[in-house]
Write an enzyme that holds these catalytic residues in place. Structure first.
Site, PDB file in Angstrom:
ATOM      1  N   ASP A 155       0.845  -1.205   0.000  1.00  0.00           N
ATOM      2  CA  ASP A 155       0.000   0.000   0.000  1.00  0.00           C
ATOM      3  C   ASP A 155       0.879   1.252   0.000  1.00  0.00           C
ATOM      4  O   ASP A 155       0.533   2.277  -0.609  1.00  0.00           O
ATOM      5  CB  ASP A 155      -0.910  -0.016   1.238  1.00  0.00           C
ATOM      6  N   HIS A 172      -7.677  -1.618   8.884  1.00  0.00           N
ATOM      7  CA  HIS A 172      -6.712  -1.060   7.928  1.00  0.00           C
ATOM      8  C   HIS A 172      -7.111   0.402   7.751  1.00  0.00           C
ATOM      9  O   HIS A 172      -8.012   0.715   6.985  1.00  0.00           O
ATOM     10  CB  HIS A 172      -6.837  -1.866   6.628  1.00  0.00           C
ATOM     11  N   CYS A 188      -4.197   4.883  -2.256  1.00  0.00           N
ATOM     12  CA  CYS A 188      -4.772   3.970  -3.243  1.00  0.00           C
ATOM     13  C   CYS A 188      -4.889   4.719  -4.556  1.00  0.00           C
ATOM     14  O   CYS A 188      -5.430   5.832  -4.587  1.00  0.00           O
ATOM     15  CB  CYS A 188      -6.148   3.481  -2.795  1.00  0.00           C
ATOM     16  N   ASN A 214      -1.339   5.096   4.864  1.00  0.00           N
ATOM     17  CA  ASN A 214      -1.847   4.326   6.005  1.00  0.00           C
ATOM     18  C   ASN A 214      -1.400   4.998   7.295  1.00  0.00           C
ATOM     19  O   ASN A 214      -0.459   5.778   7.305  1.00  0.00           O
ATOM     20  CB  ASN A 214      -1.239   2.912   5.986  1.00  0.00           C
TER      21      ASN A 214
HETATM   22  P1  HMG Z   1      -9.743  -6.047 -16.061  1.00  0.00           P
HETATM   23  O1  HMG Z   1      -9.295  -5.100 -17.118  1.00  0.00           O
HETATM   24  O2  HMG Z   1     -11.216  -6.204 -15.849  1.00  0.00           O
HETATM   25  O3  HMG Z   1      -9.093  -7.488 -16.198  1.00  0.00           O
HETATM   26  O4  HMG Z   1      -9.080  -5.574 -14.693  1.00  0.00           O
HETATM   27  P2  HMG Z   1      -9.107  -8.520 -17.370  1.00  0.00           P
HETATM   28  O5  HMG Z   1      -9.306  -9.868 -16.743  1.00  0.00           O
HETATM   29  O6  HMG Z   1     -10.038  -8.082 -18.470  1.00  0.00           O
HETATM   30  O7  HMG Z   1      -7.601  -8.436 -17.927  1.00  0.00           O
HETATM   31  C1  HMG Z   1      -7.079  -7.249 -18.517  1.00  0.00           C
HETATM   32  C2  HMG Z   1      -5.572  -7.399 -18.634  1.00  0.00           C
HETATM   33  O8  HMG Z   1      -4.974  -7.476 -17.312  1.00  0.00           O
HETATM   34  C3  HMG Z   1      -5.119  -8.688 -19.338  1.00  0.00           C
HETATM   35  O9  HMG Z   1      -3.879  -8.389 -19.972  1.00  0.00           O
HETATM   36  C4  HMG Z   1      -4.862  -9.623 -18.185  1.00  0.00           C
HETATM   37  O10 HMG Z   1      -3.938 -10.655 -18.506  1.00  0.00           O
HETATM   38  C5  HMG Z   1      -4.270  -8.691 -17.147  1.00  0.00           C
HETATM   39  P3  HMG Z   1      -3.796  -8.159 -21.557  1.00  0.00           P
HETATM   40  O11 HMG Z   1      -4.234  -9.463 -22.143  1.00  0.00           O
HETATM   41  O12 HMG Z   1      -4.754  -7.040 -21.863  1.00  0.00           O
HETATM   42  O13 HMG Z   1      -2.358  -7.788 -21.754  1.00  0.00           O
HETATM   43  N1  HMG Z   1      -4.501  -9.173 -15.780  1.00  0.00           N
HETATM   44  C6  HMG Z   1      -3.533  -9.389 -14.891  1.00  0.00           C
HETATM   45  N2  HMG Z   1      -2.207  -9.262 -14.937  1.00  0.00           N
HETATM   46  C7  HMG Z   1      -1.512  -9.573 -13.827  1.00  0.00           C
HETATM   47  N3  HMG Z   1      -2.078 -10.008 -12.663  1.00  0.00           N
HETATM   48  C8  HMG Z   1      -3.422 -10.131 -12.589  1.00  0.00           C
HETATM   49  C9  HMG Z   1      -4.197  -9.825 -13.737  1.00  0.00           C
HETATM   50  N4  HMG Z   1      -5.514  -9.860 -13.961  1.00  0.00           N
HETATM   51  C10 HMG Z   1      -5.697  -9.457 -15.226  1.00  0.00           C
HETATM   52  N5  HMG Z   1      -3.969 -10.553 -11.449  1.00  0.00           N
HETATM   53  C11 HMG Z   1      -8.184  -6.198 -12.561  1.00  0.00           C
HETATM   54  C12 HMG Z   1      -9.395  -6.232 -13.480  1.00  0.00           C
HETATM   55  C13 HMG Z   1      -8.670  -6.671 -11.207  1.00  0.00           C
HETATM   56  C14 HMG Z   1      -7.133  -7.145 -13.096  1.00  0.00           C
HETATM   57  C15 HMG Z   1      -7.604  -4.756 -12.502  1.00  0.00           C
HETATM   58  O14 HMG Z   1      -8.628  -3.839 -12.317  1.00  0.00           O
HETATM   59  C16 HMG Z   1      -6.579  -4.618 -11.397  1.00  0.00           C
HETATM   60  O15 HMG Z   1      -5.513  -5.186 -11.469  1.00  0.00           O
HETATM   61  N6  HMG Z   1      -6.916  -3.862 -10.353  1.00  0.00           N
HETATM   62  C17 HMG Z   1      -6.052  -3.726  -9.179  1.00  0.00           C
HETATM   63  C18 HMG Z   1      -6.112  -2.334  -8.668  1.00  0.00           C
HETATM   64  C19 HMG Z   1      -5.271  -2.210  -7.429  1.00  0.00           C
HETATM   65  O16 HMG Z   1      -4.256  -2.866  -7.268  1.00  0.00           O
HETATM   66  N7  HMG Z   1      -5.701  -1.316  -6.528  1.00  0.00           N
HETATM   67  C20 HMG Z   1      -4.996  -1.080  -5.275  1.00  0.00           C
HETATM   68  C21 HMG Z   1      -5.114  -2.210  -4.328  1.00  0.00           C
HETATM   69  S1  HMG Z   1      -6.632  -2.179  -3.401  1.00  0.00           S
HETATM   70  C22 HMG Z   1      -6.261  -1.184  -2.049  1.00  0.00           C
HETATM   71  O17 HMG Z   1      -5.220  -0.556  -2.021  1.00  0.00           O
HETATM   72  C23 HMG Z   1      -7.216  -1.148  -0.897  1.00  0.00           C
HETATM   73  C24 HMG Z   1      -6.654  -1.806   0.362  1.00  0.00           C
HETATM   74  O18 HMG Z   1      -5.421  -1.202   0.750  1.00  0.00           O
HETATM   75  C25 HMG Z   1      -7.662  -1.681   1.505  1.00  0.00           C
HETATM   76  C26 HMG Z   1      -8.178  -0.267   1.713  1.00  0.00           C
HETATM   77  O19 HMG Z   1      -7.368   0.687   1.872  1.00  0.00           O
HETATM   78  O20 HMG Z   1      -9.414  -0.127   1.741  1.00  0.00           O
HETATM   79  C27 HMG Z   1      -6.389  -3.306   0.173  1.00  0.00           C
HETATM   80 MG    MG Z   2      -5.258   0.686   1.767  1.00  0.00          MG
END
Ligand code: HMG
Ligand code: MG
Length: 303
Positions: free
Chosen positions: A17, A207, A240, A249
């Protein structure tokens, strides 16, 4: 009535994060080095990396390589955040000890963050939980538990329902993500009234982000309710990419200082951790953001 725990597990989120929103790529060796340095201060639990789309979050593209550079020590748990099955496969291949699966309480944030409605992400989580190897520790994150940046205040009863469902489906712990750091202790109390009605306190973690400067107070509120698991980030790093304006955080140093004052065990040398975080921030041109850390280092330097 206060039910302070005697020991707390503070999970270090700085390498995940803390870094995920940074534009300038932090070298892989520096990310592993941060985890190793923090581990030498006594930290054993790490929200270490995420296995997400490198197009969505380029900073996290090197999760497997970061973990490969970590010196494993006894009792260490390295978590990887996984948004889908592809993430699970990568996390397992990289040798994580645990995973974080995620949904938000609000559809708008969830759609921006992981391109899924809450309902869709719950289905994704269900599938991940069915496929995840038994040895993994699984945390279920619910984001935007009190406020969504787009939809405003959230309904505690709805959050409690999501938390309870995740537990029924087999997560080992539910982490309540206060993504935008807007809640006060009153919001946290109301949320916990509902969540703790439905989920055993030993399975609930918090968190907190610190945008409005409420995160230590919110941590105290959670401790008062008996919660003994919390995420924090050394030097207050974090944010984020999909929550505009959200600050880091709660600083690990601030949480540890609070715990020390309350006589609650945590196993970490807070001044040593502050030194690690301050050096990391200086090396990477980041603002060091822990009040307790600054004060502890200043008083140590005075002798
Ligand atoms: P999407 O576009 O719907 O996914 O994204 P898709 O399945 O259509 O795939 C699109 C492309 O992404 C493809 O590649 C996949 O292979 C690739 P392409 O063929 O176009 O080259 N792909 C991946 N690559 C690597 N690892 C993967 C993966 N999945 C698909 N796992 C998706 C949906 C969820 C993948 C995208 O929106 C994403 O990665 N989001 C993550 C965002 C993120 O990391 N946000 C921050 C974390 S959350 C947070 O911080 C909150 C937290 O701290 C708690 C809080 O504070 O509340 C935890
Ligand atoms: Mg967070």
């Amino acid at each position: 009535m206060s039910a302070l725990p005697s020991r707390v597990t503070v999970t270090e989120s700085s390498s995940r994060d803390g870094l995920q929103s940074l534009g300038a790529f932090v070298p892989t060796s520096a990310k592993s080095g941060l985890i190793n340095d923090l581990s030498r201060t006594g930290v054993r639990s790490f929200d270490a990396v995420s296995f997400v789309s490198p197009r969505a979050v380029p900073q996290m593209a090197d999760g497997a390589e970061v973990l490969a550079g970590v010196d494993r020590v006894d009792g260490m748990t390295l978590f990887g955040l996984v948004p889908n099955m592809k993430g699970l496969e990568s996390a397992v291949a990289a040798g994580v000890d645990g995973i974080g699966v995620l949904t938000a309480a609000s559809d708008t944030f969830n759609e921006r963050n992981i391109n899924a409605t809450v309902d869709e992400s719950m289905h994704r989580i269900r599938r991940i939980l069915l496929e995840a190897p038994e040895h993994l520790v699984v945390r279920g994150y619910v984001s935007t538990v009190t406020h969504c940046p787009f939809e405003g205040e959230q309904d505690p009863d709805w959050v409690a329902h999501l938390a309870e469902t995740l537990v029924e489906w087999g997560v080992h712990a539910v982490f309540l993500g206060e993504t935008i750091g807007k809640a006060t202790p009153a919001h946290v109390d109301r949320l916990l009234d509902d969540v703790l009605d439905r989920v055993p306190v030993e399975m609930v973690g918090v968190h907190f982000h610190d945008t409005y400067g409420q995160a230590v107070a919110n941590t105290m509120t959670a401790l008062d309710r008996g919660i003994a698991m919390m995420d924090a980030s050394a030097g207050g790093l974090g944010g984020c990419p999909y929550a505009p304006g959200a600050a880091g955080n709660v600083a690990t140093e601030d949480v540890l200082y609070l715990l020390d004052g309350l006589g609650i065990e945590h196993g970490v040398d807070v001044t040593a951790l502050a030194e690690v975080a301050r050096r990391f921030c200086a090396d990477h041109n980041l603002t060091y953001n822990s009040a307790a850390g600054r004060a502890l280092l200043a008083s140590r330097d005075l002798g």
